[in-house]
Scaffold this motif. Structure first.
Motif, PDB file in Angstrom:
ATOM      1  N   GLY A  60       0.830  -1.209   0.000  1.00 13.53           N
ATOM      2  CA  GLY A  60       0.000   0.000   0.000  1.00 13.53           C
ATOM      3  C   GLY A  60       0.861   1.255   0.000  1.00 13.53           C
ATOM      4  N   ASN A  61       1.925   1.265   0.811  1.00  9.75           N
ATOM      5  CA  ASN A  61       2.842   2.415   0.847  1.00  9.75           C
ATOM      6  C   ASN A  61       3.549   2.583  -0.492  1.00  9.75           C
ATOM      7  OD1 ASN A  61       2.171   2.972   3.489  1.00  9.75           O
ATOM      8  ND2 ASN A  61       3.894   1.819   4.347  1.00  9.75           N
ATOM      9  N   LEU A  62       3.953   1.459  -1.098  1.00  5.61           N
ATOM     10  CA  LEU A  62       4.608   1.541  -2.413  1.00  5.61           C
ATOM     11  C   LEU A  62       3.649   2.084  -3.468  1.00  5.61           C
ATOM     12  CD1 LEU A  62       6.700  -1.757  -2.540  1.00  5.61           C
ATOM     13  CD2 LEU A  62       7.562   0.578  -2.421  1.00  5.61           C
ATOM     14  N   ASP A  63       2.397   1.690  -3.404  1.00 10.98           N
ATOM     15  CA  ASP A  63       1.411   2.223  -4.361  1.00 10.98           C
ATOM     16  C   ASP A  63       1.290   3.741  -4.216  1.00 10.98           C
ATOM     17  OD1 ASP A  63       0.873  -0.260  -5.468  1.00 10.98           O
ATOM     18  OD2 ASP A  63      -0.929  -0.616  -4.242  1.00 10.98           O
ATOM     19  N   THR A 103       2.786   9.187  -6.163  1.00 11.01           N
ATOM     20  CA  THR A 103       3.523  10.436  -5.964  1.00 11.01           C
ATOM     21  C   THR A 103       4.595  10.602  -7.036  1.00 11.01           C
ATOM     22  OG1 THR A 103       3.151  10.229  -3.585  1.00 11.01           O
ATOM     23  CG2 THR A 103       4.864  11.765  -4.273  1.00 11.01           C
ATOM     24  N   LEU A 104       5.298   9.490  -7.369  1.00 12.00           N
ATOM     25  CA  LEU A 104       6.319   9.563  -8.421  1.00 12.00           C
ATOM     26  C   LEU A 104       5.686   9.894  -9.774  1.00 12.00           C
ATOM     27  CD1 LEU A 104       8.718   6.611  -7.577  1.00 12.00           C
ATOM     28  CD2 LEU A 104       9.266   9.037  -7.585  1.00 12.00           C
ATOM     29  N   ASP A 105       4.501   9.378 -10.051  1.00  7.26           N
ATOM     30  CA  ASP A 105       3.817   9.697 -11.314  1.00  7.26           C
ATOM     31  C   ASP A 105       3.521  11.196 -11.391  1.00  7.26           C
ATOM     32  OD1 ASP A 105       3.865   7.118 -12.319  1.00  7.26           O
ATOM     33  OD2 ASP A 105       1.835   6.599 -11.612  1.00  7.26           O
ATOM     34  N   ILE A 106       3.063  11.744 -10.267  1.00  8.73           N
ATOM     35  CA  ILE A 106       2.781  13.195 -10.237  1.00  8.73           C
ATOM     36  C   ILE A 106       4.073  13.976 -10.430  1.00  8.73           C
ATOM     37  CG2 ILE A 106       1.983  15.073  -8.763  1.00  8.73           C
ATOM     38  CD1 ILE A 106      -0.022  13.054  -7.513  1.00  8.73           C
TER      39      ILE A 106
END
Length: 165
Positions: free
Chosen positions: A124-127, A132-135
């Motif tokens: 869940g944290n990785l998702d 956040t990385l996509d943003i």
């Protein structure tokens, strides 16, 4: 009674003729005596057959005391008793080991379930981090595109004024 016997009885005087209840009693006593003798004969015959079978089983004798066969049988029985004791001990040992393994499997199962819960939380944290990385990637792409456009504008020759009409 047959007809012939009745005719013979008729020739006798009335005094000597047997009455019906006496005849029934006498017939019943003869039947019960023959049944009693048959029962005694059957019992004697059964006893003789039993003794014959026992004589065959004991090798031609009716002796049941001692003998080599009894000693051999007792030795075999002692060995079987020892084998049963060792099998019982082995079964007890296997049962104890099975209980230990079952307890260990319960502990391992609980540990695996706890670890799976942790991994689900980590996933869940990785998702969230990937979102956040996509943003951030989208923002970085926007920045790079803006810088590219700025560089291209800097590298362009000066713009010529367009004549007014």
């Amino acid at each position: 009674m047959s007809v012939h016997q009745e005719s013979l009885d008729m020739s006798k005087s009335m005094e000597h003729r047997e009455t019906a209840p006496e005849l029934e009693y006498r017939a019943a006593s003869h039947d019960s005596l023959s049944m009693f003798l048959a029962a005694i004969g059957g019992a004697v015959l059964g006893m003789l057959l039993t003794l014959l079978v026992l004589a065959i089983v004991n090798g031609g004798t009716l002796s049941f005391t001692g003998g080599e066969r009894l000693t051999v049988f007792e030795d075999k029985l002692a060995r079987v008793d020892k084998n049963v004791d060792s099998v019982s001990h082995n079964v007890d040992t296997v049962s104890q080991q099975a209980n230990v393994i079952q307890n260990q499997l319960g502990i391992v199962e609980n540990a695996l379930r706890a670890e799976m819960g942790k991994q689900n939380a980590d996933i869940g944290n990785l998702d969230k981090a990937v979102e956040t990385l996509d943003i951030t990637r989208a923002q970085f792409n926007t920045l790079v595109t803006a810088l590219n456009n700025a560089m291209q504008e800097m590298n362009l020759p000066p713009a010529t004024p367009v004549p007014a009409k």
